[in-house]
Design a protein around this motif. Structure first.
Motif, PDB file in Angstrom:
ATOM      1  N   ASP A 130       0.847  -1.196   0.000  1.00 42.59           N
ATOM      2  CA  ASP A 130       0.000   0.000   0.000  1.00 42.59           C
ATOM      3  C   ASP A 130       0.883   1.246   0.000  1.00 42.59           C
ATOM      4  OD1 ASP A 130      -2.200  -1.621   0.105  1.00 42.59           O
ATOM      5  OD2 ASP A 130      -2.407  -1.491   2.289  1.00 42.59           O
ATOM      6  N   GLN A 131       0.628   2.141  -0.942  1.00 41.68           N
ATOM      7  CA  GLN A 131       1.450   3.352  -1.069  1.00 41.68           C
ATOM      8  C   GLN A 131       1.067   4.347   0.007  1.00 41.68           C
ATOM      9  OE1 GLN A 131       1.093   5.537  -4.745  1.00 41.68           O
ATOM     10  NE2 GLN A 131       3.165   6.329  -4.587  1.00 41.68           N
ATOM     11  N   ASN A 132       2.063   4.749   0.809  1.00 49.41           N
ATOM     12  CA  ASN A 132       1.810   5.718   1.870  1.00 49.41           C
ATOM     13  C   ASN A 132       2.790   6.880   1.839  1.00 49.41           C
ATOM     14  OD1 ASN A 132       4.149   4.488   2.807  1.00 49.41           O
ATOM     15  ND2 ASN A 132       3.035   3.169   4.236  1.00 49.41           N
ATOM     16  N   TYR A 133       3.571   6.970   0.755  1.00 52.58           N
ATOM     17  CA  TYR A 133       4.574   8.043   0.686  1.00 52.58           C
ATOM     18  C   TYR A 133       4.926   8.302  -0.775  1.00 52.58           C
ATOM     19  CZ  TYR A 133       9.248  10.155   0.789  1.00 52.58           C
ATOM     20  OH  TYR A 133      10.320  10.961   0.558  1.00 52.58           O
ATOM     21  N   GLY A 136       3.138  12.490   2.572  1.00 53.65           N
ATOM     22  CA  GLY A 136       2.858  11.326   3.409  1.00 53.65           C
ATOM     23  C   GLY A 136       3.737  11.275   4.639  1.00 53.65           C
ATOM     24  N   GLN A 137       4.759  12.113   4.689  1.00 54.77           N
ATOM     25  CA  GLN A 137       5.612  12.225   5.871  1.00 54.77           C
ATOM     26  C   GLN A 137       6.459  13.480   5.723  1.00 54.77           C
ATOM     27  OE1 GLN A 137       7.854   8.505   5.392  1.00 54.77           O
ATOM     28  NE2 GLN A 137       9.677   9.716   4.993  1.00 54.77           N
ATOM     29  N   LEU A 192      -3.889  10.159   0.225  1.00 55.40           N
ATOM     30  CA  LEU A 192      -2.564  10.571  -0.220  1.00 55.40           C
ATOM     31  C   LEU A 192      -2.649  11.277  -1.570  1.00 55.40           C
ATOM     32  CD1 LEU A 192       0.445  10.224   0.749  1.00 55.40           C
ATOM     33  CD2 LEU A 192       0.593   8.340  -0.878  1.00 55.40           C
ATOM     34  N   ASP A 193      -3.577  10.846  -2.420  1.00 52.41           N
ATOM     35  CA  ASP A 193      -3.737  11.470  -3.744  1.00 52.41           C
ATOM     36  C   ASP A 193      -4.136  12.937  -3.613  1.00 52.41           C
ATOM     37  OD1 ASP A 193      -3.099   9.106  -4.994  1.00 52.41           O
ATOM     38  OD2 ASP A 193      -5.194   8.450  -5.174  1.00 52.41           O
ATOM     39  N   GLN A 194      -5.084  13.220  -2.723  1.00 52.54           N
ATOM     40  CA  GLN A 194      -5.537  14.605  -2.555  1.00 52.54           C
ATOM     41  C   GLN A 194      -4.424  15.468  -1.976  1.00 52.54           C
ATOM     42  OE1 GLN A 194      -7.974  16.221  -3.629  1.00 52.54           O
ATOM     43  NE2 GLN A 194      -7.852  18.122  -2.432  1.00 52.54           N
TER      44      GLN A 194
END
Length: 807
Positions: A57-60, A387-388, A359-361
């Motif tokens: 899952d993409q988080n960054y 994301g960080q 994350l997209d927004q």
């Protein structure tokens, strides 16, 4: 798809037990993992589950100058030289660049060695300029032979000090170089006094060797005690706790080591060189400046000193009046601050969207900020982290943890110019101030230890709803205060959580443990890593078990979750629990075991943090708070009070220690108090210097004042000690006072001039961090030196016992 390794997988109405190993070496091993169904039927894992490679899952996300990027950071190991590390790294990077395809480039987003190089070069230039000024003062007043002898003490002491600084595990960095600059003007004081005294004995007809011996021995204890008093002023700074003490500790260590080295040189090498090269004064052609000073001593100073001795209370009353006036000026016109802005061509932009924003927004909003930055030709480059937060690029900025609703952009300009920097910051803040659906903050770097915010108002109490309403009031007060920006209220908005409310009675009747429900929901929705797959190259991949849901879970996915009971039955989750949306606070903090919320804000350039905070607190004092709720100040005001409290303890400890040394030296309680008269006189000069230059009383100014305590008493020590010697030789008290004042006038003047000369480059070009400290020392030293030559003789005559009736 539902339970942990070694546990059970439930498919339909059947339960399968997975026998897992520690790791797998091939996909086939995973597919053919044996699972045992109820009824002892044997199946392979591939019969009941889909097994495939997929992206985590993409988080960054990261971008550099608006382009997709990957950031690689390298930190310097303890005890290494940053320039050596950078040089070796460049070789590796240049080799790596050659292997990159044309579509990929390697760029340097942040290089701390550039900032270190600029700062260290600037400090060394200040050190060199101070050295030149000290040498110029010596050459114009004492002749080239004496000036060379004195100047030799500077590099010798500095080289000795650098060696011991290295042994103390402090490298050449900002604070140690600042310590060398502070010590630069002080370390020649001893050599000046010794050289002047030896020259005086040569003038009286003694041989060079005998003059060196007698001149040094006569002044040795006074020089030693004056050095010890200065050292004792810096020792308490070493013992200051918390992060502020850690921040400045290397500076007092450097000063102490350098001064002790200079004492050793002045009592050994300086007398030896003086016995070889020093000439009698009548053989030296005096400069115009020295002739002018001698005339002033013999005429004007002698006349004024005698007048002061005949009318002592007039001068004492005038001194008290000036002191009280300076304290009034300090209270009314001198602001108080902690640490100034960093004055670097760098800043960060924080983007915070509502909790739960994808994350997209957040990435789309960051892309808008990127587009604005690209329009500025003054921007050298910028690095965007979505994301960080950024990796740690400044010592007191702590990176944010992983959050999909946060992005941070590090911006570096091509050069730093105060007016240009402030203009860009102001334009960006105006551009982003009303952006819908996000808070975009432009923050400058600040010097000093980490502080949560310049302005922080803390509200403590128990009820979250009450805290939220009070926080809203505080936010309105802060936003209505001129000079505040980037106001943050953690309870301004609430987030919505999805709660799985378990029906405990029903779960108990069906034999379903509560932990089983929690584990099943977590595995089904978020997935759990159950083992590791290692390929032929040794690269490892987590094996994650989860429901076959899409990229993002939906409410409907909960209908596909079944929980197994103790009897092996499969029970739909919706029969055991209900789903509820619930508004909850963004965060719940505690302070001293009590719930609290802290509303923070930054302060615009040109506004006093202390003034803004006091104005806000005065308004909040009028609030009628509920019982058991309190409002207090945190942020810079709290940190400053703690740090200033530590410095105040350092000042008191320094004064007590110096007093003890002086009592041992003079064997008197009154004479140390006479010596201490230089301290309040120094306050006058420090206040005037800060007022004229427009600097506030910052933490470094406090450091300067603490240093000043040890510096200004040196002149008094030399004056009182020589007066005692003259009286011991049979001279009357009055004549001894006049003779001591005239004889020690030049050494006092020279030590003051060299100290100021050593500090002046750092004060003028060291930026807002060091200017308050420099002006505090310079102003205090100027005032105390000239007033000491009048007030100390007066106090000596008033409060020192007579040896005879005619005395």
């Amino acid at each position: 798809n539902q339970n942990i390794p070694g546990g059970n997988i439930d498919v339909g109405s059947r339960r399968f037990n997975i026998k897992t190993s520690g790791s797998y070496s091939s996909l086939e091993d995973i597919r053919r993992t044996i699972v045992r169904a109820s009824g002892d039927k044997i199946l392979y894992l591939q019969d009941v589950a889909n097994i495939y490679f997929g992206y985590a899952d993409q988080n960054y996300r990261a971008r550099f100058n608006g382009n997709r990027a990957v950031f690689v950071t390298a930190n310097q190991k303890q005890g290494t030289n940053i320039f050596d590390v950078r040089k070796d790294l460049d070789k590796k990077l240049n080799t790596f660049k050659e292997s990159l395809p044309n579509s990929i480039s390697l760029e340097i987003a942040f290089d701390q060695s550039e900032s270190v190089s600029s700062r260290v070069s600037g400090f060394f230039m200040n050190l060199l300029q101070g050295l030149i000024l000290v040498g110029l003062v010596m050459f114009l007043t004492v002749g080239w032979r004496a000036s060379i002898i004195v100047m030799i003490a500077i590099p010798t002491s500095i080289f000795i000090a650098i060696g011991f600084i290295d042994l103390a595990d402090y490298g050449i960095q900002q604070m140690t170089i600042a310590g060398l600059i502070i010590a630069l003007g002080l370390l020649v004081d001893n050599a000046i006094v010794v050289t002047e005294n030896i020259s005086r004995f040569i003038e009286r007809g003694f041989s060079h060797r005998e003059a060196a011996t007698k001149g040094t021995s006569q002044i040795a204890w006074a020089v030693t005690s004056s050095t010890l008093t200065t050292v004792l002023a810096f020792i308490p700074m070493m013992m200051i706790g918390d992060v502020t003490g850690d921040f400045i500790r290397s500076m007092p260590v450097t000063v102490i080591i350098t001064l002790l080295a200079s004492l050793l040189i002045s009592l050994t090498l300086t007398p030896y060189l003086s016995s070889l090269f020093l000439e009698a004064r009548h053989k030296i052609k005096k400069s115009r400046i020295r002739k002018f000073l001698d005339r002033q001593i013999d005429t004007r100073y002698q006349r004024q000193l005698k007048m002061a001795l005949n009318r002592p209370w007039h001068f004492i009353a005038g001194s008290f009046l000036v002191l009280f006036l300076s304290l009034f000026i300090f209270r009314m016109f001198i602001g108080i601050s902690f640490f100034p802005k960093a004055e670097k061509p760098q800043f960060i932009i924080n983007i915070n969207t509502p909790q739960g924003t994808s994350l997209d927004q957040t990435s789309r909003i960051a892309a808008y900020v990127d587009s604005v930055l690209l329009a500025y030709p003054e921007v050298r480059h910028f690095a965007t982290n979505i994301g960080q937060g950024n990796p740690q690029i400044y010592y007191n900025v702590i990176p944010e943890n992983e959050k999909s609703n946060h992005a941070q952009i590090f911006v570096e300009l091509r050069k730093y110019e105060s007016a240009l920097f402030d203009r860009i910051i102001g334009e960006l803040r105006a551009e982003f101030s009303d952006y819908p659906g996000a808070r975009i903050e432009v923050k400058e770097f600040e010097q000093g230890p980490p502080v949560e915010a310049p302005v922080a108002i803390r509200i403590t109490g128990d009820n979250l709803d009450t805290l939220s309403s009070l926080a809203q009031i505080v936010e309105e007060v802060i936003s209505g205060t001129e000079g505040t920006i980037n106001i943050e209220n953690p309870l301004r908005t609430r987030k919505t959580d999805l709660h799985v409310r378990i029906h405990r009675a029903k779960a108990g009747m069906l034999g379903v443990p509560l932990s089983e429900v929690d584990r099943t929901v977590r595995t089904g929705i978020s997935g759990l890593p159950v083992s590791v797959y290692r390929n032929e190259e040794g690269k490892e991949y987590n094996i994650t078990v989860r429901l076959p849901i899409g990229e993002k879970p939906t409410i409907e996915d909960f209908d596909r979750i079944y929980v197994s009971s103790g009897g092996g039955y499969m029970i739909p989750l919706k029969q055991l629990a209900s789903l509820e949306f619930q508004a909850v606070p963004m965060e719940i903090n505690h302070y001293n075991m009590e719930r609290n919320v802290t509303v923070t804000a930054d302060v615009l350039s040109g506004f006093s943090v202390d003034g803004v905070t006091r104005f806000i607190l005065n308004k909040l004092e009028k609030l009628d708070l509920p019982a058991d709720y309190q409002i207090s100040a945190g942020g810079e005001l709290e940190s400053r009070q703690e740090s200033f409290g530590g410095m105040l303890q350092a000042v008191l400890l320094a004064i007590i220690s110096i007093f003890a040394v002086l009592v041992l030296q003079f064997r008197s309680y009154s004479q140390p108090l006479i010596v201490f008269s230089a301290i309040p006189l120094a306050i006058v000069g420090s206040v005037v210097a800060l007022l004229v230059t427009g600097n506030s009383f910052s933490f470094t100014a406090f450091v300067g004042f603490t240093s000043l305590i040890g510096i200004v008493v040196n002149n008094s020590i030399i004056l009182v000690d020589y007066t005692n010697q003259l009286r011991a030789d049979g001279m009357s008290r009055y004549n001894a006072i006049v003779e001591a004042g005239q004889t020690r006038f030049i050494p006092i003047l020279l030590t003051t001039a060299t100290t100021i000369g050593g500090l002046l480059p750092l004060t003028l070009r060291g930026g807002t961090l060091w200017a308050p400290m420099g002006w505090t020392i310079i102003g205090g030293l100027l005032a105390s030196s000239f007033l000491t030559l009048m007030i100390v003789p007066i106090l000596y005559r008033l409060f020192t016992k007579r040896n005879t009736k005619r005395d």
